[in-house]
Scaffold this motif. Structure first.
Motif, PDB file in Angstrom:
ATOM      1  N   PRO A   1     -26.235 -27.017  11.766  1.00 25.62           N
ATOM      2  CA  PRO A   1     -25.646 -25.785  11.206  1.00 25.62           C
ATOM      3  C   PRO A   1     -24.154 -25.685  11.523  1.00 25.62           C
ATOM      4  CG  PRO A   1     -27.697 -25.303  12.384  1.00 25.62           C
ATOM      5  CD  PRO A   1     -27.381 -26.749  12.643  1.00 25.62           C
ATOM      6  N   GLY A   2     -23.374 -25.290  10.509  1.00 26.70           N
ATOM      7  CA  GLY A   2     -21.937 -25.109  10.701  1.00 26.70           C
ATOM      8  C   GLY A   2     -21.152 -26.404  10.746  1.00 26.70           C
ATOM      9  N   GLN A   3     -21.813 -27.528  10.552  1.00 27.45           N
ATOM     10  CA  GLN A   3     -21.082 -28.798  10.549  1.00 27.45           C
ATOM     11  C   GLN A   3     -21.291 -29.552   9.242  1.00 27.45           C
ATOM     12  OE1 GLN A   3     -21.655 -31.370  13.922  1.00 27.45           O
ATOM     13  NE2 GLN A   3     -21.383 -29.682  15.376  1.00 27.45           N
TER      14      GLN A   3
ATOM     15  N   ASP B   1      -9.953 -18.910   8.435  1.00 31.78           N
ATOM     16  CA  ASP B   1      -9.376 -18.820   7.101  1.00 31.78           C
ATOM     17  C   ASP B   1     -10.455 -19.159   6.076  1.00 31.78           C
ATOM     18  OD1 ASP B   1      -9.580 -21.609   7.089  1.00 31.78           O
ATOM     19  OD2 ASP B   1      -7.421 -21.941   7.287  1.00 31.78           O
ATOM     20  N   THR B   2     -10.065 -19.623   4.889  1.00 30.59           N
ATOM     21  CA  THR B   2     -11.060 -19.859   3.846  1.00 30.59           C
ATOM     22  C   THR B   2     -11.907 -21.098   4.135  1.00 30.59           C
ATOM     23  OG1 THR B   2      -9.525 -18.843   2.296  1.00 30.59           O
ATOM     24  CG2 THR B   2     -11.330 -20.094   1.334  1.00 30.59           C
ATOM     25  N   ALA B   3     -11.423 -21.981   5.015  1.00 31.06           N
ATOM     26  CA  ALA B   3     -12.150 -23.238   5.213  1.00 31.06           C
ATOM     27  C   ALA B   3     -12.582 -23.477   6.661  1.00 31.06           C
ATOM     28  CB  ALA B   3     -11.283 -24.415   4.747  1.00 31.06           C
ATOM     29  N   VAL B   4     -11.865 -22.917   7.611  1.00 34.60           N
ATOM     30  CA  VAL B   4     -12.105 -23.273   9.013  1.00 34.60           C
ATOM     31  C   VAL B   4     -12.359 -22.001   9.829  1.00 34.60           C
ATOM     32  CG1 VAL B   4     -11.156 -24.471  11.033  1.00 34.60           C
ATOM     33  CG2 VAL B   4     -10.488 -25.212   8.723  1.00 34.60           C
ATOM     34  N   ARG B   5     -13.390 -22.026  10.694  1.00 29.90           N
ATOM     35  CA  ARG B   5     -13.692 -20.883  11.547  1.00 29.90           C
ATOM     36  C   ARG B   5     -13.397 -21.239  13.000  1.00 29.90           C
ATOM     37  NH1 ARG B   5     -13.588 -17.477   7.919  1.00 29.90           N
ATOM     38  NH2 ARG B   5     -14.435 -15.938   9.355  1.00 29.90           N
ATOM     39  N   ALA B   6     -12.998 -20.222  13.767  1.00 26.78           N
ATOM     40  CA  ALA B   6     -12.868 -20.414  15.218  1.00 26.78           C
ATOM     41  C   ALA B   6     -14.260 -20.613  15.802  1.00 26.78           C
ATOM     42  CB  ALA B   6     -12.204 -19.191  15.839  1.00 26.78           C
ATOM     43  N   GLU B   7     -14.319 -21.268  16.952  1.00 21.78           N
ATOM     44  CA  GLU B   7     -15.611 -21.422  17.624  1.00 21.78           C
ATOM     45  C   GLU B   7     -16.151 -20.061  18.036  1.00 21.78           C
ATOM     46  OE1 GLU B   7     -15.455 -24.240  20.864  1.00 21.78           O
ATOM     47  OE2 GLU B   7     -14.305 -25.627  19.607  1.00 21.78           O
ATOM     48  N   ALA B   8     -17.473 -19.958  18.069  1.00 19.37           N
ATOM     49  CA  ALA B   8     -18.102 -18.706  18.482  1.00 19.37           C
ATOM     50  C   ALA B   8     -17.612 -18.344  19.888  1.00 19.37           C
ATOM     51  CB  ALA B   8     -19.625 -18.862  18.469  1.00 19.37           C
ATOM     52  N   GLY B   9     -17.381 -17.063  20.097  1.00 20.13           N
ATOM     53  CA  GLY B   9     -16.940 -16.623  21.425  1.00 20.13           C
ATOM     54  C   GLY B   9     -15.439 -16.657  21.629  1.00 20.13           C
TER      55      GLY B   9
ATOM     56  N   PRO C   1     -21.929 -32.879   7.075  1.00 24.94           N
ATOM     57  CA  PRO C   1     -22.621 -34.143   7.363  1.00 24.94           C
ATOM     58  C   PRO C   1     -21.626 -35.267   7.656  1.00 24.94           C
ATOM     59  CG  PRO C   1     -23.451 -33.134   5.344  1.00 24.94           C
ATOM     60  CD  PRO C   1     -22.257 -32.341   5.751  1.00 24.94           C
ATOM     61  N   PRO C   2     -21.963 -36.167   8.574  1.00 28.11           N
ATOM     62  CA  PRO C   2     -21.076 -37.275   8.937  1.00 28.11           C
ATOM     63  C   PRO C   2     -20.620 -38.099   7.731  1.00 28.11           C
ATOM     64  CG  PRO C   2     -22.954 -37.195  10.425  1.00 28.11           C
ATOM     65  CD  PRO C   2     -23.209 -36.165   9.376  1.00 28.11           C
ATOM     66  N   ALA C   3     -21.475 -38.252   6.730  1.00 25.78           N
ATOM     67  CA  ALA C   3     -21.084 -39.052   5.560  1.00 25.78           C
ATOM     68  C   ALA C   3     -19.888 -38.437   4.835  1.00 25.78           C
ATOM     69  CB  ALA C   3     -22.272 -39.195   4.603  1.00 25.78           C
ATOM     70  N   ILE C   4     -19.847 -37.101   4.752  1.00 32.66           N
ATOM     71  CA  ILE C   4     -18.707 -36.433   4.099  1.00 32.66           C
ATOM     72  C   ILE C   4     -17.443 -36.632   4.926  1.00 32.66           C
ATOM     73  CG2 ILE C   4     -17.726 -34.151   3.587  1.00 32.66           C
ATOM     74  CD1 ILE C   4     -20.320 -33.308   2.408  1.00 32.66           C
ATOM     75  N   LEU C   5     -17.571 -36.499   6.236  1.00 28.39           N
ATOM     76  CA  LEU C   5     -16.394 -36.677   7.107  1.00 28.39           C
ATOM     77  C   LEU C   5     -15.866 -38.113   7.035  1.00 28.39           C
ATOM     78  CD1 LEU C   5     -17.603 -34.579  10.173  1.00 28.39           C
ATOM     79  CD2 LEU C   5     -15.980 -33.915   8.375  1.00 28.39           C
TER      80      LEU C   5
END
Lengths: 466, 466
Positions: free
Chosen positions: B396-398, B40-48, B400-404
């Motif tokens: 890449p694709g993650q 969707d606009t914010a979350v992607r399925a894992e590759a594959g 940063p831990p500080a934001i989480l």
């Protein structure tokens, strides 16, 4: 403490009475209840129906009662103030009637959050009275607001006069405190206006007529008192013309706070009972309340729309007169004939009001029954009255067959017009026979499975609503 | 017709593709979907992640798809327009992604009944555009209204800018057409404004994020376009002062159609992106829309209340300027920093807006994260932005831990202030980890049992929302 069995109470209920007296107090357990607990405003239990009345003072007492019922496999019938019209609180044989009438605390009023936290037994009108000094009100106002309780309103998703503008009970409840069939405390919802976490149990409990859980308290939305109010009396030559007036309002930019339709027979009945002079021949009235900002402009626009639709309009400038008119409306339940009367409750898509009034007249003629109706016309919600004078062939305590046949035709007519078998009174015991007319099989099946998910042993208000 | 297996699709999905091509048409079954369907606009399925995309043209096609999935034990992920922000429509491995985007008929617009009947794939803003010539509008307007679909709005019980006055999606939906996990067609609700027959399945489906059934069409309430609109821009020296301004509105008799709070960082970001000049130093704005009758009186009363609360007020007389300001608001999502950004969605009781802004600043300082926020202030619904510039240690694709970590603190702060973990974006996959913070065990247990009642094999959107 006495645990002597009262006359007529079976040993099972006698034991339960003793247990509950010990757990929640002597005065909370009533083995010989007053007659009024044997039914609601419209439906009575059969003679000889044996039940134990429990009136806890708090949520813990409700939990203890449900825990005891669960452990002993005893049916529980939750009860608000007993003002229901469909038999939702009528005792089952051998049941505990669990009355919430002593849970009357208004726990909190918070104008900044625009919420109040109220217990289930608070009388609806008392809440608005408590809010008024803060400049707020509670919007849902069934005509029974001075009798009915917040818990009962939630159980039936009660409506009333102001729903087209302010919504039904559902739209004013943010969160619930409730007790599950096994006595577990359940908290649902949120105090914020928005919130989308998980399935909405709050909304599922509203309108479930005590079949899923027993609501003990609610967080409700409150609203600022309108800066102004204005009453308009629009008179039409017929119900058909008044229904056209309702359509004219729909096409106007004005949304009244209330739009009540009273037909000629109802008006004559009100005059006979109240000594008023509101009836004029065969005319039908739309009694309209405008509120909020710009009532002058609203009045101008609505007058224009209704005049084109053929109304004779009177703007009620005098507040005492306006209040008197609304009192008359609240007292009006259709003509009576001094014999038998059944007050019905159906709703139709509001463009079909004219059609349902035409059907009502035909049904009356077909069954030889006197018909009349008031309607929350802005909602398409009609309360027809079906009446007959007393007759020698009457069976005591039973409505004449002609009234029952007319009611059946009326409910079917409402469904055929795209409506519903109950606008706001609920299904209770009175309308279960018509459920299949409205609910398709997949819906019925799902509702049974939801009931099982909440109350697998079917101890909560069995035989009602579903 | 080709039934050749595309590269990478497993035999199970290949067989399903062939069956569905035969049943609902070649072009409804897409074995190599565009990249956008992977999230969707914010979350992607894992590759594959392997999935089959099915885009039926009608309700019968949705039924056929669910029937096939049920018979073969295949997971189904319902999808609206893909504008979600919580991962509710992200494909599961081996699933059918069932897109509703081709169900775009507005079946009916009926001003007299004040309803429209619309299919799930209709874009929200398109509905209001279609209603405008009739003098009506559809009230729920998430900021994504030009992207999001009615079905998606129903799945998440979407909110937006006008909820404090007009309610969320829930308050505008009267009836649903939906398909159950086994392909059975379910009709819920009523076309009349009132109706209390049975448990309210309509309300239970709203906000269930595709975990109970797939909504194919809805009967929604429509409202007359307001006779007038007025925009006010109230500027405050700080977020604390602006939150006090929101309290002042609560205590006034005025209920704005929208009350949007934009903090200084958001305003500077908007100016940088749009070339506008809306920011002034550290000031915070309440952008307010009044509508309906008496906007002059409303403006007077609100100006008085906000001036006492310390605001500098500007009434926007020019409609083009007002529209431009609302466009800027809709584009504003908090400051970005050109690196990583997480847009959050929490809600608090609205008197706690000042407190949650104070928490947000502390959280930002604690984790070294840039914070800013817009808020639907009239609802207590806050969309904070948590941002960091790019850094060499980024994965890449993650995020940063500080934001989480900051997001976790923020969600917990909202709960501690009596709020909710999601005001309007839904839980999806993004917020499941926080569900236990908000929902007590009895509520979680019940929600699982309700899920079982609808979807015993857990084929509908597993791993989402609940």
């Amino acid at each position: 403490m006495t645990t002597t069995a009262p006359t007529g109470l079976n040993p099972h209920l006698t034991d339960l009475a003793a247990r509950l007296r010990a757990e929640i107090g002597e005065d909370a357990v009533i083995t010989e209840p007053e007659e009024r607990y044997a039914g609601d405003t419209a439906v009575r239990a059969e003679a000889g129906t044996e039940f134990l009345l429990v009136l806890p003072r708090d949520t813990a007492g409700v939990q203890a009662t449900l825990r005891a019922a669960h452990e002993t496999g005893t049916v529980v019938v939750p009860r608000g103030s007993g003002s229901g019209l469909s038999g939702g609180a009528v005792p089952s044989h051998g049941a505990i009637v669990l009355g919430l009438e002593r849970l009357t605390a208004i726990r909190e009023i918070d104008p900044l959050d625009e919420v109040a936290v109220v217990e289930a037994g608070v009388i609806t009108a008392d809440l608005s009275a408590a809010l008024a000094p803060h400049g707020f009100f509670y919007a849902p106002d069934p005509a029974s607001a001075r009798l009915s309780s917040i818990g009962g309103n939630i159980a039936t998703n009660a409506g009333g006069l102001h729903c087209a503008k302010y919504g039904v009970t559902r739209e004013s409840v943010l969160a619930l405190e409730a007790v599950l069939a096994d006595g577990t405390l359940l908290r649902t919802g949120h105090r914020s206006i928005k919130g989308v976490t998980g399935l909405d149990l709050t909304q599922l409990l509203i309108g479930s007529e005590g079949t899923l859980a027993v609501v003990t308290a609610a967080t409700v939305r409150i609203r600022p008192l309108p800066v102004a109010r204005r009453t308009l009396l629009a008179r039409f030559p017929s119900t058909t013309a008044a229904a056209a007036g309702v359509n004219a309002i729909s096409l106007s930019p004005v949304r009244p706070a209330a739009t009540e339709l009273l037909d000629a027979a109802t008006l004559h009945d009100i005059d006979a009972n109240a000594g008023s002079r509101i009836a004029e021949g065969d005319t039908t009235i739309l009694l309209i309340e405008l509120d909020g900002y710009g009532v002058e402009e609203q009045t101008t626009d609505l007058t224009a729309a209704l005049t084109v639709a053929g109304a004779t309009l009177r703007v009620i400038e005098d507040e005492t007169e306006a209040e008197h008119l609304w009192e008359l409306r609240r007292s009006g339940r259709g003509s009576g004939a001094g014999g038998h009367r059944l007050g019905e409750d159906v709703a139709v898509p509001k463009s079909q009001l004219g059609a349902v009034f035409a059907e009502l007249a035909e049904i009356g003629a077909r069954h030889g029954v006197q018909t009349s109706a008031v309607a929350h016309a802005g909602d398409g919600n009609l309360h027809p009255s079906l009446a007959l004078p007393s007759a020698p062939e009457d069976v005591p305590g039973q409505l004449p067959p002609a009234i029952l046949a007319a009611a059946d035709d009326l409910v079917r007519a409402a469904i055929d017009l795209g409506g519903t078998i109950s606008g706001e009174h609920g299904i209770g015991t009175a309308k279960r026979g018509w459920l299949d007319l409205e609910l398709p099989t997949p819906s019925r099946d799902l509702q049974r499975r939801l009931k099982d998910a909440f109350d697998p042993r079917h101890l909560l208000n069995p035989g009602k609503a579903l």
